[in-house]
Each structure stands twice: as C-alpha cells, then as structure tokens.
Design an enzyme around this catalytic site. Structure first.
Site, PDB file in Angstrom:
ATOM      1  N   HIS A   1      -3.837   7.242   6.838  1.00 51.23           N
ATOM      2  CA  HIS A   1      -3.623   5.793   6.876  1.00 51.23           C
ATOM      3  C   HIS A   1      -4.705   5.121   7.731  1.00 51.23           C
ATOM      4  O   HIS A   1      -4.430   4.307   8.615  1.00 51.23           O
ATOM      5  CB  HIS A   1      -2.211   5.472   7.409  1.00 51.23           C
TER       6      HIS A   1
ATOM      7  N   ASP B   1       0.820  -1.223   0.000  1.00 48.49           N
ATOM      8  CA  ASP B   1       0.000   0.000   0.000  1.00 48.49           C
ATOM      9  C   ASP B   1       0.852   1.270   0.000  1.00 48.49           C
ATOM     10  O   ASP B   1       0.321   2.373  -0.043  1.00 48.49           O
ATOM     11  CB  ASP B   1      -0.999   0.005   1.170  1.00 48.49           C
ATOM     12  N   HIS B   2       2.165   1.110   0.008  1.00 46.62           N
ATOM     13  CA  HIS B   2       3.064   2.279  -0.072  1.00 46.62           C
ATOM     14  C   HIS B   2       3.912   2.286  -1.346  1.00 46.62           C
ATOM     15  O   HIS B   2       4.602   3.265  -1.619  1.00 46.62           O
ATOM     16  CB  HIS B   2       3.971   2.344   1.166  1.00 46.62           C
TER      17      HIS B   2
HETATM   18 ZN    ZN Z   1       2.911  -1.013   6.472  1.00 45.35          ZN
END
Ligand code: ZN
Length: 312
Positions: A270, A66-67
């Site tokens: 987040h 997810d990054h």
């Molecule tokens: Zn993470």
C-alpha cells in the site's frame, strides 16, 4: 498442504505502471480467499496464474475505491461465465448497496447466489470457518470503518506412520479413527497405543492482513506470533505526520508492530505514489524488524509446513 499468499496489488489510492491497488489471494490447502479487490484485480490474477473460479469467500477491509473498485468487474465476469457456485462477501456495512446499484443499472441478475455478511469493524470476532481455517476480524484505525483479517489454519489430525500399518496389518477403515486419537486393538486383544502409531501433524499456520490503518498498539496481542503479517506502509517515516493525519502508517511503525507482536515475517504494501522506488520501505523496516520485505505486484510468499511434527 499449501499455505501461500499472492500479492496482486501494492499501490495506495490509484494505479500506476507496475503497481496496482490492493488485492491479495491467500491459498490454504485447496481453498482460495480473496482479500480486497482494487481496480485491475482480474488482470493481475490472469498474469499471476491465480485461478479466480476457485474463490468463494471474499474479504473486503473497507469501502475506499482502491480496495473495492475491481469487485463489480470480477462479479460480472463470473456471471458472464455462467458461474453457479455461491459467493460470500465479508465487508463493512454499505458494500451491498454499492454493488446493488451497479448491477441494477445494467439490469444484471447474477446467475449465482451472492451473499453479503456485514462486519462489525469495532470487534475482534470470528467471521468465517470451514474445514481448513478460521477467519477473524481485526479492528483497524482508518478514516472509514475498516477491518483487518486474521487467517488461522486449523490443527489437523495426527499423521499415521506408514510402517506401522504394515507391521500391525491395520485395516484401512481403522486409520481415520487412529489419526483422531484412537488406539489400535490387535486381533489377539493387545492394545497398541495411539502415540506409537502416529506423529503429530505440523503446527497450524497463520496470516494477518492489516490495511488500511494507523499504527495501532491494540493489534499486538491479536496478531501475536503469526507466521506472516501484512501491514500497510503508505509512507516512510519522513512523512509520519502525514501518515497520522491521513490515517495511515509508516514502514517503521509497521516494523515496530511486527517486532512487538513477535511475528515470523513482515511484508509491507500500500505504497504512496509519491515514492518511485519501494526498496527504502524494506530498508527502513529492517532497522527495526530484520525479516521484512516490501511487496511487489505478483510477490508470492509460501509458509511451508514442517515435514513432520515431533512427539515430545
Ligand atoms: Zn483507505
């Protein structure tokens, strides 16, 4: 001179409608820095008007999907649009292999130079600097090696007072030396001190990016007094045990860090998909640190510079 953060994605782990995975762009003067690059980053840039061609340096906190899953798409778009400008990626060990496999599988040889700079995620150290800013690593506490980033604008030269140029008929070629501290000598030999001719530039601004991480008190001295702190808040305090188990933080913990570090402003992101609404994140944080907001995809935060510095 701009100092502006655009938050492109605010969700944890996976994309949901209206909330993309992590990515942000920090603009300092005319430099654009990309911070994390989750899936969908390119589309979010198009929607928010971020000019991705201006990005040269990319800072990746860690290698959870997810990054980083938006990175191969962005690198490929630059290749297809005949980019020539180099790209520098600062990331924990392993990203070069991850990207390399994807490029080789498609027999893609990039048309521009791409360089990886591995980060030692255990150290607070200078990673990069140019004429406007310095970027430092911030060791974080997550399931895999993870680094936050501290961006510090450089102190600029003093500003010359326009009326003084007129009064003393100062030639253009002398101005840069005066801004950097020189006095001006008149043709008759009289010395006009630097302090009379200038006002100090506004104080430099700063931004710290802390994701993903547990609450980590060791960050307090490192981010002390920053103008803007982004801290992950994957959970609310009702899930603080889960936050600890999964190496994440709660809104209350993020606010506690902001308060102890005496930062100017806190922005949370987040968020776990289990939370449909994000307003409770800001509410929980404000009980501890009032100047807090919960980011939405597309949130822009500008840190304005004071008009003029003052001579004490
Ligand atoms: Zn993470």
């Amino acid at each position: 001179m701009n100092f502006e953060l655009t938050i492109l994605g605010t969700n944890a782990a996976l994309p949901i409608v209206g909330r993309s995975p992590s990515a942000q762009v920090l603009q300092i003067h005319h430099h654009h820095f990309l911070i994390d690059c989750g899936e969908g980053t390119q589309l979010r840039m198009l929607e928010t008007g971020v000019r991705h061609n201006r990005i040269i340096q990319i800072f990746i906190s860690h290698l959870h999907g997810d990054h980083v899953f938006g990175l191969i798409g962005l690198l490929t778009t630059w290749h297809l649009s005949n980019r020539e400008a180099p790209v520098d990626i600062f990331a924990p060990e392993g990203l070069e292999e991850m990207i390399g496999v994807q490029l080789e599988s498609g027999h893609t040889k990039l048309k521009y130079p791409l360089e990886f700079h591995p980060i030692d995620t255990k150290r607070h150290a200078l990673l990069f600097e140019n004429e406007v800013a310095q970027v430092f690593s911030l060791p974080l506490d997550h399931r895999v090696p993870t680094s936050g980033f501290l961006f510090r604008e450089k102190q600029r030269s003093d500003n010359i007072i326009p009326e003084k140029i007129e009064t003393y008929q100062i030639p253009v070629e002398q101005i840069s030396a005066i801004k950097d501290g020189a006095d001006y000598i008149l043709p008759d030999g009289r010395r006009i001190p630097h302090q009379e001719l200038t006002v100090p530039a506004p104080p430099p601004r700063s931004f710290a990016y802390c994701a993903d991480t547990r609450y980590r008190k060791e960050l307090i001295p490192l981010v002390k007094g920053v103008d803007l702190l982004y801290h992950e808040a994957t959970f609310l305090d009702d899930n603080k045990d889960r936050a600890h188990r999964t190496y994440h933080a709660t809104a209350r913990q993020a606010a506690t860090l902001a308060k102890k570090a005496g930062v100017g402003q806190l922005v949370l992101g987040h968020f776990s998909s289990r939370y449909e609404k994000i307003a409770p994140f800001a509410e929980e944080a404000r009980k501890v640190f009032p100047n807090a907001i919960a980011a939405e995809d597309g949130t822009r935060i500008e840190i304005p510079a004071p008009e003029r510095g003052l001579r004490e």
